[in-house]
Write a protein that holds these residues in place. Sequence first.
Motif, PDB file in Angstrom:
ATOM      1  N   PRO A  64      75.167  66.887  49.965  1.00  0.00           N
ATOM      2  CA  PRO A  64      76.191  66.052  50.590  1.00  0.00           C
ATOM      3  C   PRO A  64      76.479  66.374  52.058  1.00  0.00           C
ATOM      4  O   PRO A  64      77.246  65.663  52.685  1.00  0.00           O
ATOM      5  CB  PRO A  64      77.427  66.377  49.757  1.00  0.00           C
ATOM      6  N   ASP A  65      75.893  67.421  52.616  1.00  0.00           N
ATOM      7  CA  ASP A  65      76.335  67.846  53.954  1.00  0.00           C
ATOM      8  C   ASP A  65      75.194  68.335  54.830  1.00  0.00           C
ATOM      9  O   ASP A  65      75.415  69.098  55.767  1.00  0.00           O
ATOM     10  CB  ASP A  65      77.387  68.954  53.831  1.00  0.00           C
ATOM     11  N   GLY A  66      73.973  67.897  54.544  1.00  0.00           N
ATOM     12  CA  GLY A  66      72.822  68.373  55.300  1.00  0.00           C
ATOM     13  C   GLY A  66      72.459  67.469  56.469  1.00  0.00           C
ATOM     14  O   GLY A  66      73.222  66.589  56.884  1.00  0.00           O
ATOM     15  N   VAL A  67      71.248  67.701  56.989  1.00  0.00           N
ATOM     16  CA  VAL A  67      70.737  66.976  58.152  1.00  0.00           C
ATOM     17  C   VAL A  67      69.361  66.408  57.803  1.00  0.00           C
ATOM     18  O   VAL A  67      68.525  67.106  57.223  1.00  0.00           O
ATOM     19  CB  VAL A  67      70.600  67.918  59.371  1.00  0.00           C
ATOM     20  N   VAL A  68      69.138  65.143  58.146  1.00  0.00           N
ATOM     21  CA  VAL A  68      67.793  64.578  58.117  1.00  0.00           C
ATOM     22  C   VAL A  68      67.327  64.507  59.566  1.00  0.00           C
ATOM     23  O   VAL A  68      67.900  63.769  60.377  1.00  0.00           O
ATOM     24  CB  VAL A  68      67.760  63.186  57.456  1.00  0.00           C
ATOM     25  N   LEU A  69      66.312  65.298  59.886  1.00  0.00           N
ATOM     26  CA  LEU A  69      65.884  65.492  61.270  1.00  0.00           C
ATOM     27  C   LEU A  69      64.476  64.952  61.467  1.00  0.00           C
ATOM     28  O   LEU A  69      63.518  65.474  60.894  1.00  0.00           O
ATOM     29  CB  LEU A  69      65.925  66.992  61.603  1.00  0.00           C
ATOM     30  N   LEU A  70      64.347  63.900  62.272  1.00  0.00           N
ATOM     31  CA  LEU A  70      63.034  63.430  62.703  1.00  0.00           C
ATOM     32  C   LEU A  70      62.656  64.199  63.961  1.00  0.00           C
ATOM     33  O   LEU A  70      63.195  63.951  65.042  1.00  0.00           O
ATOM     34  CB  LEU A  70      63.060  61.929  62.992  1.00  0.00           C
ATOM     35  N   SER A  71      61.763  65.170  63.812  1.00  0.00           N
ATOM     36  CA  SER A  71      61.255  65.930  64.957  1.00  0.00           C
ATOM     37  C   SER A  71      59.771  66.149  64.698  1.00  0.00           C
ATOM     38  O   SER A  71      59.354  67.201  64.198  1.00  0.00           O
ATOM     39  CB  SER A  71      62.013  67.257  65.094  1.00  0.00           C
ATOM     40  N   PRO A  72      58.930  65.156  65.012  1.00  0.00           N
ATOM     41  CA  PRO A  72      57.602  65.043  64.405  1.00  0.00           C
ATOM     42  C   PRO A  72      56.562  66.075  64.827  1.00  0.00           C
ATOM     43  O   PRO A  72      55.573  66.256  64.111  1.00  0.00           O
ATOM     44  CB  PRO A  72      57.156  63.633  64.820  1.00  0.00           C
ATOM     45  N   ALA A  73      56.742  66.710  65.994  1.00  0.00           N
ATOM     46  CA  ALA A  73      55.719  67.636  66.501  1.00  0.00           C
ATOM     47  C   ALA A  73      54.362  66.947  66.583  1.00  0.00           C
ATOM     48  O   ALA A  73      53.325  67.579  66.401  1.00  0.00           O
ATOM     49  CB  ALA A  73      55.643  68.894  65.640  1.00  0.00           C
TER      50      ALA A  73
END
Length: 233
Positions: free
Chosen positions: A199-208
């Motif tokens: 319920p409190d995380g991060v979805v991070l698009l950081s593709p490298a």
Amino acid sequence: GADLTVANGDSDLIRERAGLLGPRVEWVHAADDPGATWMEPLGLVGGHSRRNALIARHCLQAMGIPGAADDQALRTAAGGFVPLAHRLQVTGTVDGVTFVDDSLSTNVLPTLAALDAFPDRRVALIVGGHDRGIDYTPLAAGLRDRSAPTLVLTLPDSGPRIHAELDAALGGAPSPLDGIVECDDLDSAVARGFGWARPDGVVLLSPAAPSFGHFRDYRDRGEAFTRAAAACR
């Protein structure tokens, strides 16, 4: 020909090459001046962004710019700053999950910096794209050092190779990851990441990785990420 170099004091690689930086070097660290708040209106995320702001201040002071030593003047100036789109850009929050568009990260170093920006939060990291053969071993090292739970979601075309390199680099030791999942496309990666990050995380698009072959450019990829995040509502 540089008279003064203001340098990243947190980089061992730069320190090893200090002799190449000129006659005078000022080292700046992300943890310097811990009580300073003048950079808060910049709206930037991560310790590396804080260090960049401190480096900028050192440069202003070195050039004798009026107000560079005045915290209030700097805070006022920072209030007019517009962050760069697709660089650690928070695009929204759904059910407590923060979506972050870092589509501009097309190699490992900015992706590591993006992970470091969320040291204590669960992160579903979306990586992969055009495969130009870069080494993902440093990414494995950064993931190994994380203490917070991390799920890696890989995208074509480099996804399978990233998966294999992470497996090989992490070895047979207990994995610090909650898993490495190969996804067919960005929409499915965002949906999978959202389900895990609640319920409190991060979805991070950081593709490298670059976006070629699947998107027009990094902007198109970032906009697709934002649409996929909105669909999670």
